[in-house]
Design a protein around this motif. Structure first.
Motif, PDB file in Angstrom:
ATOM      1  N   GLU A 264     -10.445   4.813  -4.517  1.00  0.00           N
ATOM      2  CA  GLU A 264      -9.371   4.866  -5.510  1.00  0.00           C
ATOM      3  C   GLU A 264      -9.642   3.872  -6.633  1.00  0.00           C
ATOM      4  O   GLU A 264      -9.430   4.173  -7.812  1.00  0.00           O
ATOM      5  N   ARG A 265     -10.098   2.686  -6.293  1.00  0.00           N
ATOM      6  CA  ARG A 265     -10.366   1.663  -7.314  1.00  0.00           C
ATOM      7  C   ARG A 265     -11.563   2.047  -8.171  1.00  0.00           C
ATOM      8  O   ARG A 265     -11.554   1.853  -9.389  1.00  0.00           O
ATOM      9  N   ARG A 266     -12.580   2.614  -7.547  1.00  0.00           N
ATOM     10  CA  ARG A 266     -13.753   3.034  -8.312  1.00  0.00           C
ATOM     11  C   ARG A 266     -13.405   4.184  -9.251  1.00  0.00           C
ATOM     12  O   ARG A 266     -13.928   4.291 -10.336  1.00  0.00           O
TER      13      ARG A 266
ATOM     14  N   SER B 228      -6.000  -5.615  -1.731  1.00  0.00           N
ATOM     15  CA  SER B 228      -5.836  -6.336  -2.990  1.00  0.00           C
ATOM     16  C   SER B 228      -5.973  -7.840  -2.822  1.00  0.00           C
ATOM     17  O   SER B 228      -6.545  -8.523  -3.676  1.00  0.00           O
TER      18      SER B 228
ATOM     19  N   ARG C 179       0.849  -1.193   0.000  1.00  0.00           N
ATOM     20  CA  ARG C 179       0.000   0.000   0.000  1.00  0.00           C
ATOM     21  C   ARG C 179       0.886   1.245   0.000  1.00  0.00           C
ATOM     22  O   ARG C 179       1.889   1.303   0.707  1.00  0.00           O
TER      23      ARG C 179
ATOM     24  N   TRP D  20      -9.343   3.240  -0.070  1.00  0.00           N
ATOM     25  CA  TRP D  20      -8.860   2.242  -1.025  1.00  0.00           C
ATOM     26  C   TRP D  20      -9.946   1.919  -2.051  1.00  0.00           C
ATOM     27  O   TRP D  20      -9.678   1.837  -3.248  1.00  0.00           O
ATOM     28  N   LEU D  21     -11.179   1.751  -1.596  1.00  0.00           N
ATOM     29  CA  LEU D  21     -12.280   1.448  -2.500  1.00  0.00           C
ATOM     30  C   LEU D  21     -12.555   2.615  -3.448  1.00  0.00           C
ATOM     31  O   LEU D  21     -12.815   2.419  -4.642  1.00  0.00           O
TER      32      LEU D  21
END
Length: 229
Positions: free
Chosen positions: A226-228, A116, A90, A223-224
């Motif tokens: 960033e992925r979205r 991840s 991370r 974190w979520l």
């Protein structure tokens, strides 16, 4: 009557200072602390003044490299050999700090959250995801016996798991509960008197649980997002 819980996520509330200089993140105490963890290089009960994170990429860990040896080598080269060591993929530009106070007890949590390789407890994992982990330092502001530190690490684990479940992340259709490479460090002051318990209904357990929950929940949401994005 339920105890009033004061919560803050400012660094002024923490009992430690934080130095972020990627690939390192260091939490440093003014005085040595009793610490309990399953760190790769300094596991079990130790006395230390700092906890240090190392950021690595998957490419830093080829099959023939021992992660513990790599971690220790990098930490010693950077002058953090005496710290309790953590390793994560991370980005250490992202960390979360939360604190909680009940009565005279204040606890704080510093967490880095990557999901991840998240999975569900008790279920097999195929290892296809890149390395990602939850690493956290949870500090209780009162001295604890060894048994109380063991109890505290169970509270921190429970709080971390509750936060991850509430994120709603799924793998293979199941809600995840953590990652395969999580690590928790519990720290408390050296000295007497020592609290004999740090369970769910004690001030120590309440503040510790809230601080860990808040820090992990905030890190997981980031974190979520960033992925979205």
């Amino acid at each position: 009557m339920r105890p009033a819980i004061e919560t803050m996520n400012t660094e002024q509330m923490a009992a430690f200072s934080i130095r972020s200089a990627p690939p390192f993140l260091v939490a440093e105490f003014d005085k040595p602390q009793n610490m309990l963890s399953w760190s790769l290089t300094r596991p079990g009960s130790v006395v230390a003044r700092s906890v240090a994170w190392l950021e690595v990429r998957d490419s830093d860990l080829p099959m023939h490299v021992n992660p513990a040896s790599l971690l220790l080598k990098r930490m010693e080269e950077a002058g953090y050999g005496e710290a309790v060591h953590l390793m994560t993929s991370r980005s250490l530009a992202h960390y979360d700090l939360a604190s909680a106070t009940v009565g005279s007890v204040t606890s704080a949590c510093l967490a880095t959250v990557g999901l991840s390789n998240a999975g569900r407890v008790g279920e097999p994992f195929d290892g296809s995801a890149p390395v990602g982990t939850i690493n956290l330092l949870a500090h209780v502001g009162t001295a604890l016996t060894e048994a109380a530190r063991i109890e505290a690490i169970s509270i921190a684990t429970q709080a971390r798991t509750a936060a991850i479940i509430e994120l709603g992340l799924r793998r293979d259709g199941q809600i995840v509960t953590g990652t395969g490479t999580d690590c928790i460090v519990i720290a408390s002051p050296c000295g007497v008197p020592e609290a004999a318990f740090a369970g769910l209904h004690t001030d120590e357990g309440i503040t510790l649980g809230r601080a860990v929950y808040d820090a992990v929940k905030a890190g997981g949401r980031r974190w979520l997002e960033e992925r979205r994005g």
